[in-house]
Write a protein that holds these residues in place. Sequence first.
Motif, mmCIF file in Angstrom:
data_model
loop_
_atom_site.group_PDB
_atom_site.id
_atom_site.type_symbol
_atom_site.label_atom_id
_atom_site.label_comp_id
_atom_site.label_asym_id
_atom_site.label_seq_id
_atom_site.Cartn_x
_atom_site.Cartn_y
_atom_site.Cartn_z
ATOM 1 N N ASP A 1 6.755 -1.179 9.220
ATOM 2 C CA ASP A 1 5.861 -0.009 9.189
ATOM 3 C C ASP A 1 4.434 -0.411 8.830
ATOM 4 O O ASP A 1 3.740 0.283 8.065
ATOM 5 N N GLU A 52 7.280 -7.892 8.450
ATOM 6 C CA GLU A 52 6.422 -6.705 8.444
ATOM 7 C C GLU A 52 7.231 -5.476 8.856
ATOM 8 O O GLU A 52 7.957 -5.504 9.851
ATOM 9 N N VAL A 63 6.391 -7.024 3.785
ATOM 10 C CA VAL A 63 7.432 -6.816 2.775
ATOM 11 C C VAL A 63 8.008 -8.137 2.273
ATOM 12 O O VAL A 63 8.719 -8.174 1.274
ATOM 13 N N ARG A 116 -3.609 -10.123 2.949
ATOM 14 C CA ARG A 116 -2.448 -9.233 2.757
ATOM 15 C C ARG A 116 -1.302 -9.988 2.081
ATOM 16 O O ARG A 116 -0.562 -9.405 1.284
ATOM 17 N N ARG A 169 3.419 -2.844 7.010
ATOM 18 C CA ARG A 169 3.253 -3.408 5.667
ATOM 19 C C ARG A 169 4.013 -4.721 5.562
ATOM 20 O O ARG A 169 5.156 -4.824 6.039
ATOM 21 N N GLU A 185 1.816 -8.261 -6.096
ATOM 22 C CA GLU A 185 2.787 -7.200 -6.383
ATOM 23 C C GLU A 185 4.133 -7.765 -6.798
ATOM 24 O O GLU A 185 4.786 -7.256 -7.705
ATOM 25 N N ASP A 227 -4.659 -11.394 7.463
ATOM 26 C CA ASP A 227 -3.256 -11.560 7.105
ATOM 27 C C ASP A 227 -3.100 -12.347 5.800
ATOM 28 O O ASP A 227 -2.231 -12.040 4.975
ATOM 29 N N LEU A 241 0.562 -9.042 -1.476
ATOM 30 C CA LEU A 241 2.013 -9.020 -1.652
ATOM 31 C C LEU A 241 2.428 -9.888 -2.829
ATOM 32 O O LEU A 241 3.257 -9.488 -3.659
#
Length: 263
Positions: free
Chosen positions: A173, A171, A177, A138, A175, A145, A135, A142
Amino acid sequence: MPDAARLLAAYDDQVRHAELTAPEPGLRLAPDGPVVRVTGGRRGFVTGRRDLGVAGPALDELITRQRDHFADRGECVEWKTRGHDRPASLPDRLVAAGFEAEPRETVVIAAIAGLRLESVPPDGVLVREVSGEADLRRIAALSAEVFGTDEAALAADLVSRPDAATHVVAEADGRFVSAARLEFVPGTEFAGLWGGGTLPAWRGRGLYRALVAHRARLAAARGVRYLQVDASDDSRPILERLGFTAVTTTTPYVWSPSAKEIR
């Protein structure tokens, strides 16, 4: 005592005292008169008492000594100031020594017991605390991005300091966000809310509010009394609607080895 004054006094007595005496894991403190140099993070950091107790040439000498220490290390340094600090000439003297001001933010504080925490995320969005290294990586992706940060460097930092903060994500789907973190201030009644990166397509849909509310509940469950945020102009109105009170401002002054040195 008015609420803002009471909250500011608690902030000065607890949070700022902790900055001077209780480093986060992996950081090192080096006192120098009324200030402390902090090393071991992504850049150097200098912070001090509300009233430094020096002015004029003595203040200039103090500033120069901190700048030159980090110049010798080839390292950027941030000197964090607050709007109610003394002497009032500190910002101008930092600029004269080659520091540059970054955007000013507003320090807002709330007693968790008085917050309005009713918040429902959009349909299909799960708000949760992160659960491990995968996590954290991830979250780094993010952040890269949203903010254009170095994903590999941030991931390495997060993984190396798993206990430095608690992270919360939204989160959808499968992903991430949106993501933000909750940092406990050891030895105090405070925790800080930091971060808050959200993908452009998901902004304006209540995720920031939902992440604040979730972190506030986590903090309350761990005995925290107050939450503090260095709020941008965008987040301040949201936080004030939730029950936060503006108590002062904070402006970082940054010196970089690439800047023209004044010696």
